[in-house]
Design a protein around this motif. Structure first.
Motif, PDB file in Angstrom:
ATOM      1  N   ASN A 112      -9.211   3.535  11.477  1.00  0.00           N
ATOM      2  CA  ASN A 112     -10.223   2.647  10.519  1.00  0.00           C
ATOM      3  C   ASN A 112      -9.677   1.303  10.297  1.00  0.00           C
ATOM      4  O   ASN A 112      -8.935   1.092   9.541  1.00  0.00           O
ATOM      5  CB  ASN A 112     -10.184   3.581   9.072  1.00  0.00           C
ATOM      6  CG  ASN A 112     -11.206   3.125   7.922  1.00  0.00           C
ATOM      7  OD1 ASN A 112     -11.761   2.008   8.357  1.00  0.00           O
ATOM      8  ND2 ASN A 112     -11.218   3.509   6.743  1.00  0.00           N
ATOM      9  N   MET A 113     -10.335   0.453  10.767  1.00  0.00           N
ATOM     10  CA  MET A 113      -9.931  -1.145  10.989  1.00  0.00           C
ATOM     11  C   MET A 113     -10.122  -1.525   9.663  1.00  0.00           C
ATOM     12  O   MET A 113      -9.761  -2.816   9.435  1.00  0.00           O
ATOM     13  CB  MET A 113     -10.576  -1.722  12.114  1.00  0.00           C
ATOM     14  CG  MET A 113     -10.322  -1.352  13.524  1.00  0.00           C
ATOM     15  SD  MET A 113      -8.397  -2.005  13.933  1.00  0.00           S
ATOM     16  CE  MET A 113      -8.611  -3.485  14.220  1.00  0.00           C
ATOM     17  N   SER A 114     -11.179  -1.200   8.885  1.00  0.00           N
ATOM     18  CA  SER A 114     -11.505  -1.766   7.764  1.00  0.00           C
ATOM     19  C   SER A 114     -10.681  -1.519   6.593  1.00  0.00           C
ATOM     20  O   SER A 114     -10.718  -1.974   5.435  1.00  0.00           O
ATOM     21  CB  SER A 114     -13.011  -1.658   7.346  1.00  0.00           C
ATOM     22  OG  SER A 114     -13.048  -0.342   6.918  1.00  0.00           O
ATOM     23  N   ALA A 115      -9.784  -0.711   6.660  1.00  0.00           N
ATOM     24  CA  ALA A 115      -8.886   0.018   5.660  1.00  0.00           C
ATOM     25  C   ALA A 115      -7.424  -0.083   5.989  1.00  0.00           C
ATOM     26  O   ALA A 115      -6.528   0.553   5.489  1.00  0.00           O
ATOM     27  CB  ALA A 115      -9.172   1.396   5.420  1.00  0.00           C
ATOM     28  N   VAL A 116      -6.981  -1.139   6.932  1.00  0.00           N
ATOM     29  CA  VAL A 116      -5.366  -1.521   7.294  1.00  0.00           C
ATOM     30  C   VAL A 116      -4.733  -2.015   6.197  1.00  0.00           C
ATOM     31  O   VAL A 116      -5.387  -2.689   5.173  1.00  0.00           O
ATOM     32  CB  VAL A 116      -5.686  -2.047   8.411  1.00  0.00           C
ATOM     33  CG1 VAL A 116      -6.040  -1.389   9.531  1.00  0.00           C
ATOM     34  CG2 VAL A 116      -6.146  -3.463   8.516  1.00  0.00           C
ATOM     35  N   PRO A 117      -3.541  -1.612   5.714  1.00  0.00           N
ATOM     36  CA  PRO A 117      -2.821  -2.493   4.803  1.00  0.00           C
ATOM     37  C   PRO A 117      -2.713  -4.004   4.872  1.00  0.00           C
ATOM     38  O   PRO A 117      -2.796  -4.319   6.063  1.00  0.00           O
ATOM     39  CB  PRO A 117      -1.286  -1.643   4.898  1.00  0.00           C
ATOM     40  CG  PRO A 117      -1.822  -0.343   5.541  1.00  0.00           C
ATOM     41  CD  PRO A 117      -2.833  -0.615   6.601  1.00  0.00           C
ATOM     42  N   GLN A 118      -2.375  -4.605   3.852  1.00  0.00           N
ATOM     43  CA  GLN A 118      -2.307  -6.027   3.986  1.00  0.00           C
ATOM     44  C   GLN A 118      -1.478  -6.502   5.276  1.00  0.00           C
ATOM     45  O   GLN A 118      -1.581  -7.586   5.714  1.00  0.00           O
ATOM     46  CB  GLN A 118      -2.099  -6.551   2.536  1.00  0.00           C
ATOM     47  CG  GLN A 118      -2.008  -8.094   2.475  1.00  0.00           C
ATOM     48  CD  GLN A 118      -3.546  -8.512   2.606  1.00  0.00           C
ATOM     49  OE1 GLN A 118      -4.368  -8.217   2.121  1.00  0.00           O
ATOM     50  NE2 GLN A 118      -3.472  -9.660   3.685  1.00  0.00           N
ATOM     51  N   ARG A 406     -13.128   4.316   0.245  1.00  0.00           N
ATOM     52  CA  ARG A 406     -11.852   4.258   1.311  1.00  0.00           C
ATOM     53  C   ARG A 406     -10.694   3.606   0.405  1.00  0.00           C
ATOM     54  O   ARG A 406      -9.707   3.693   0.952  1.00  0.00           O
ATOM     55  CB  ARG A 406     -12.233   3.154   2.230  1.00  0.00           C
ATOM     56  CG  ARG A 406     -13.161   3.725   3.550  1.00  0.00           C
ATOM     57  CD  ARG A 406     -13.208   2.795   4.552  1.00  0.00           C
ATOM     58  NE  ARG A 406     -14.152   3.283   5.652  1.00  0.00           N
ATOM     59  CZ  ARG A 406     -14.708   2.476   6.531  1.00  0.00           C
ATOM     60  NH1 ARG A 406     -14.312   1.191   6.728  1.00  0.00           N
ATOM     61  NH2 ARG A 406     -15.374   2.858   7.608  1.00  0.00           N
ATOM     62  N   HIS A 407     -10.718   3.051  -0.666  1.00  0.00           N
ATOM     63  CA  HIS A 407      -9.922   2.341  -1.501  1.00  0.00           C
ATOM     64  C   HIS A 407      -9.949   3.140  -2.838  1.00  0.00           C
ATOM     65  O   HIS A 407     -10.676   4.010  -3.295  1.00  0.00           O
ATOM     66  CB  HIS A 407      -9.984   1.103  -1.605  1.00  0.00           C
ATOM     67  CG  HIS A 407      -9.897   0.492  -0.295  1.00  0.00           C
ATOM     68  ND1 HIS A 407      -8.872   0.040   0.559  1.00  0.00           N
ATOM     69  CD2 HIS A 407     -10.989   0.235   0.695  1.00  0.00           C
ATOM     70  CE1 HIS A 407      -9.347  -0.327   1.781  1.00  0.00           C
ATOM     71  NE2 HIS A 407     -10.182  -0.198   1.748  1.00  0.00           N
ATOM     72  N   GLY A 408      -9.369   2.604  -3.936  1.00  0.00           N
ATOM     73  CA  GLY A 408      -9.517   2.848  -5.191  1.00  0.00           C
ATOM     74  C   GLY A 408     -10.482   2.308  -5.678  1.00  0.00           C
ATOM     75  O   GLY A 408     -11.068   1.463  -5.104  1.00  0.00           O
ATOM     76  N   ALA A 409     -10.898   2.681  -6.857  1.00  0.00           N
ATOM     77  CA  ALA A 409     -12.275   2.280  -7.533  1.00  0.00           C
ATOM     78  C   ALA A 409     -12.055   0.838  -7.760  1.00  0.00           C
ATOM     79  O   ALA A 409     -11.434   0.413  -8.446  1.00  0.00           O
ATOM     80  CB  ALA A 409     -12.739   3.103  -8.796  1.00  0.00           C
ATOM     81  N   GLY A 410     -13.035   0.228  -7.071  1.00  0.00           N
ATOM     82  CA  GLY A 410     -13.261  -1.625  -7.350  1.00  0.00           C
ATOM     83  C   GLY A 410     -12.007  -2.406  -6.386  1.00  0.00           C
ATOM     84  O   GLY A 410     -11.864  -3.306  -6.457  1.00  0.00           O
ATOM     85  N   GLU A 411     -11.212  -1.577  -5.528  1.00  0.00           N
ATOM     86  CA  GLU A 411     -10.306  -2.214  -4.873  1.00  0.00           C
ATOM     87  C   GLU A 411     -10.741  -2.614  -3.298  1.00  0.00           C
ATOM     88  O   GLU A 411     -11.523  -1.803  -2.729  1.00  0.00           O
ATOM     89  CB  GLU A 411      -9.026  -1.350  -4.611  1.00  0.00           C
ATOM     90  CG  GLU A 411      -7.928  -2.146  -3.870  1.00  0.00           C
ATOM     91  CD  GLU A 411      -6.804  -0.982  -3.417  1.00  0.00           C
ATOM     92  OE1 GLU A 411      -5.930  -1.251  -2.755  1.00  0.00           O
ATOM     93  OE2 GLU A 411      -6.811   0.059  -4.296  1.00  0.00           O
ATOM     94  N   PRO A 412     -10.874  -3.843  -3.223  1.00  0.00           N
ATOM     95  CA  PRO A 412     -11.348  -4.356  -1.999  1.00  0.00           C
ATOM     96  C   PRO A 412     -10.452  -4.030  -0.786  1.00  0.00           C
ATOM     97  O   PRO A 412      -9.448  -3.812  -0.748  1.00  0.00           O
ATOM     98  CB  PRO A 412     -11.571  -5.877  -2.083  1.00  0.00           C
ATOM     99  CG  PRO A 412     -10.479  -6.114  -2.751  1.00  0.00           C
ATOM    100  CD  PRO A 412     -10.271  -5.008  -3.916  1.00  0.00           C
ATOM    101  N   PRO A 413     -11.244  -3.716   0.387  1.00  0.00           N
ATOM    102  CA  PRO A 413     -10.080  -3.606   1.674  1.00  0.00           C
ATOM    103  C   PRO A 413      -9.333  -4.840   1.932  1.00  0.00           C
ATOM    104  O   PRO A 413      -9.600  -6.129   1.210  1.00  0.00           O
ATOM    105  CB  PRO A 413     -11.356  -3.593   2.983  1.00  0.00           C
ATOM    106  CG  PRO A 413     -12.572  -3.184   2.344  1.00  0.00           C
ATOM    107  CD  PRO A 413     -12.627  -3.908   0.884  1.00  0.00           C
TER     108      PRO A 413
END
Length: 580
Positions: A112-118, A406-413
């Motif tokens: 999942n390339m859109s949900a990689v860590p910072q 894919r993330h927490g609610a409201g948390e952007p990728p």
């Protein structure tokens, strides 16, 4: 004694063939028969960019691989396929593999390339450095799966353990461990001849005279990243293309009615080759300004507005090569943008960024500079403050789904992505500002005492976020690197269809590299199949040969001793002949 042993040896060959077969033939067969390679996994790999631009080569120059796998933790990487995860990637490790003349580098990307860590997103900062110079080492990218991760884990264990063992333990471990031979199925890369980069244009003709001013709206559709087959370009520049198509839809409605048919020609241009120094725009300008006597670009061009990377952020930057003078249409657009942002979207920060065109640079900064070189007033609108930011050219620029999935609610990728609501807001800002310039609403509102923040695109004429989202989804459903989008591509035909829904005189324009002095050269073999075969290391064959040789030697000595013993026993037991 030796003669007798030789006699016994010969007799054994002649009279005891089964014993000979048991002793010697299996050893010979093992020695001459290679161990079969077991196919462990087959997967797709995507090769790093390979292209020439203005005579300068970039990327990897090799596409063939047939060598044993190692991880970067191994001491010796020469002529080995170095595999590493993106999470563990660093430029120093990459350079270590190149310095040791590795056989290849394979970088494993997360599913999942859109949900990689910072911290992994920082890889996009290294992509330009990887492409800055050419290398003969093939560099591949592969998507993570269970089998590939198993291969990586086994190779990592083998590579990491060698540093803490003694020489004898390393030898034994190396001889008994399972290795993986990485083999690509493709051929060596070669230049693609006669590749055509396609651009498209369409127009809405103004009414009220012959010498009407023309406003040009431009966006390049191609994407760019370290690997062409992984370049989806969601924000750069899927957002710009989707905004251009939405603007074409909105103004085509206004131009349908006599009351709102303005005295401006609107020319929409979707350019190709934007990531390769805007080759499509360059040829389009040459065709319209040098090779024809009738073109809207030769007449009264009010300004050219280029749209680039507008799908995110809470800022808008108008990049200019020359600040507009008061009283010009360019200055009017600047002021209308400021007014619309301040009155309708005060949370957005708007600014003008001035950067002169540097003709000594190999690459232009923004697309408007192509028009500026031909003395056409132009600027680029983007949410990025600088052309040097890495998200304009990264494989991390992919379409993400809703944050809650894919993330927490409201948390952007963590990586670059397109926020449809912000893209819709930016589209409305541009549409309102353009309409205020085209219909001269500021002066008319002041004369009639109407409010200065009058909104045009509301209710039935409002910006459709669903339409913007659908276009971005479609554009990011396939990679759009310039090397992959030919003139018959579905990307080109679909863009032509959408432009044809709203505009008139839709045309395609092509640019091919000059055969004698090409400005750009593309290469093939950018996507291949790689096979990982489970094999024993080369030292295993050497040790096996030594063991077989020792075995044969021992058997030879045993047979010699047997012959001597046989002769002695025979002499003792044989009765002496009687003498007469």
């Amino acid at each position: 004694m030796f003669e007798e042993a030789s006699e016994v040896f010969d007799n054994m060959f002649k009279s005891s063939f089964p014993l000979t077969f048991i002793v010697f033939i299996p050893a010979v067969l093992i020695l001459v028969s290679p161990l079969p390679a077991e196919a462990a996994h087959e997967f797709t790999v995507y090769r790093m960019q390979q292209y020439d631009l203005q005579g300068q080569p970039y990327g990897t120059r090799n596409a063939i691989l047939n060598t044993e796998a190692r991880t970067v933790e191994a001491e010796v990487l020469s002529r080995r396929c170095v595999i590493m995860r993106l999470a563990d990637f660093s430029y120093d490790k990459y350079q270590k593999a190149l310095r040791q003349s590795a056989g290849a580098v394979v970088i494993i990307l997360p599913k999942n390339m859109s949900a990689v860590p910072q911290d992994i997103v920082q890889f996009m900062e290294l992509e330009p450095e990887m492409l800055a110079t050419e290398t003969i080492v093939p560099v591949y990218f592969a998507m993570e799966d269970d089998e590939l991760m198993s291969i990586y884990t086994q190779t990592l264990t083998s590579s990491s353990s060698q540093g803490a063992l003694s020489a004898a333990e390393v030898l034994l471990h190396t001889a008994t461990a399972n290795g993986f031979q990485m083999v690509t199925s493709g051929a060596q890369s070669k230049a693609i001849n006669d590749w055509a980069i396609t651009s498209l244009e369409g127009r809405l003709a103004g009414v009220g005279g012959e010498d009407l001013p023309t406003i040009v709206v431009v966006a390049h559709y191609d994407s760019f990243g370290v690997a062409p087959w992984l370049s989806y370009g969601a924000d750069s520049n899927g957002s710009g293309v989707s905004m251009l198509l939405e603007l074409a839809r909105l103004f085509s409605k206004l131009y349908t009615y006599k009351r709102t048919h303005a005295a401006y020609n609107l020319l929409f241009f979707v350019s190709g080759g934007g990531k390769f120094n805007y080759q499509g725009t360059k040829r389009w300008l040459e065709d319209n300004l040098d090779h024809t006597d009738s073109s809207l670009l030769q007449d009264n061009v009010a300004f050219v507005l280029c749209l680039d990377t507008l799908g995110n952020g809470d800022s808008l930057h108008l990049h200019v090569s020359k600040p507009p003078k008061e009283g010009t249409p360019q200055y009017s657009l600047l002021k209308e943008l400021e007014m619309v942002v301040s009155s309708q979207y005060p949370e957005v920060k708007f600014s003008m960024v001035h950067k002169k065109i540097n003709l000594a640079d190999d690459m232009l900064a923004w697309e408007h500079e192509r028009f500026g070189i031909r003395r056409l007033p132009a600027f680029t609108l983007s949410h990025l403050p600088s052309h040097r930011l890495a998200q304009r050219s990264s494989i991390m620029d992919v379409r993400s789904v809703s944050p809650s999935s894919r993330h927490g609610a409201g948390e952007p990728p963590a990586g670059p992505h397109v926020d449809v609501k912000k893209l819709g807001r930016n589209t409305k800002v541009v549409a309102e500002a353009l309409a205020r310039v085209i219909y001269n609403l500021t002066e008319k509102s002041a004369a009639k005492g109407a409010p200065g923040d009058l909104q045009i695109f509301t209710e039935q004429m409002q910006v459709q976020e669903e339409q913007l989202s659908a276009v971005v989804d479609w554009l990011t459903a396939q990679p759009r690197a310039a090397q992959l989008v030919d003139k018959d591509s579905s990307v080109v035909s679909t863009l032509e269809y959408h432009l044809g829904r709203y505009l008139k005189d839709v045309k395609k324009h092509y640019v091919k590299a000059d055969k004698r002095d090409p400005e750009f050269v593309f290469y093939d073999q950018l996507k291949q199949t790689m096979n990982a075969y489970r094999v024993k290391p080369a030292i295993f064959d050497l040790l096996l040969a030594v063991c077989i040789a020792a075995y044969l030697g021992m058997m030879y000595l045993a047979i010699q001793n047997f012959g001597v013993l046989y002769s002695v026993v025979r002499r003792i037991t044989q009765p002496k002949a009687k003498t007469h």
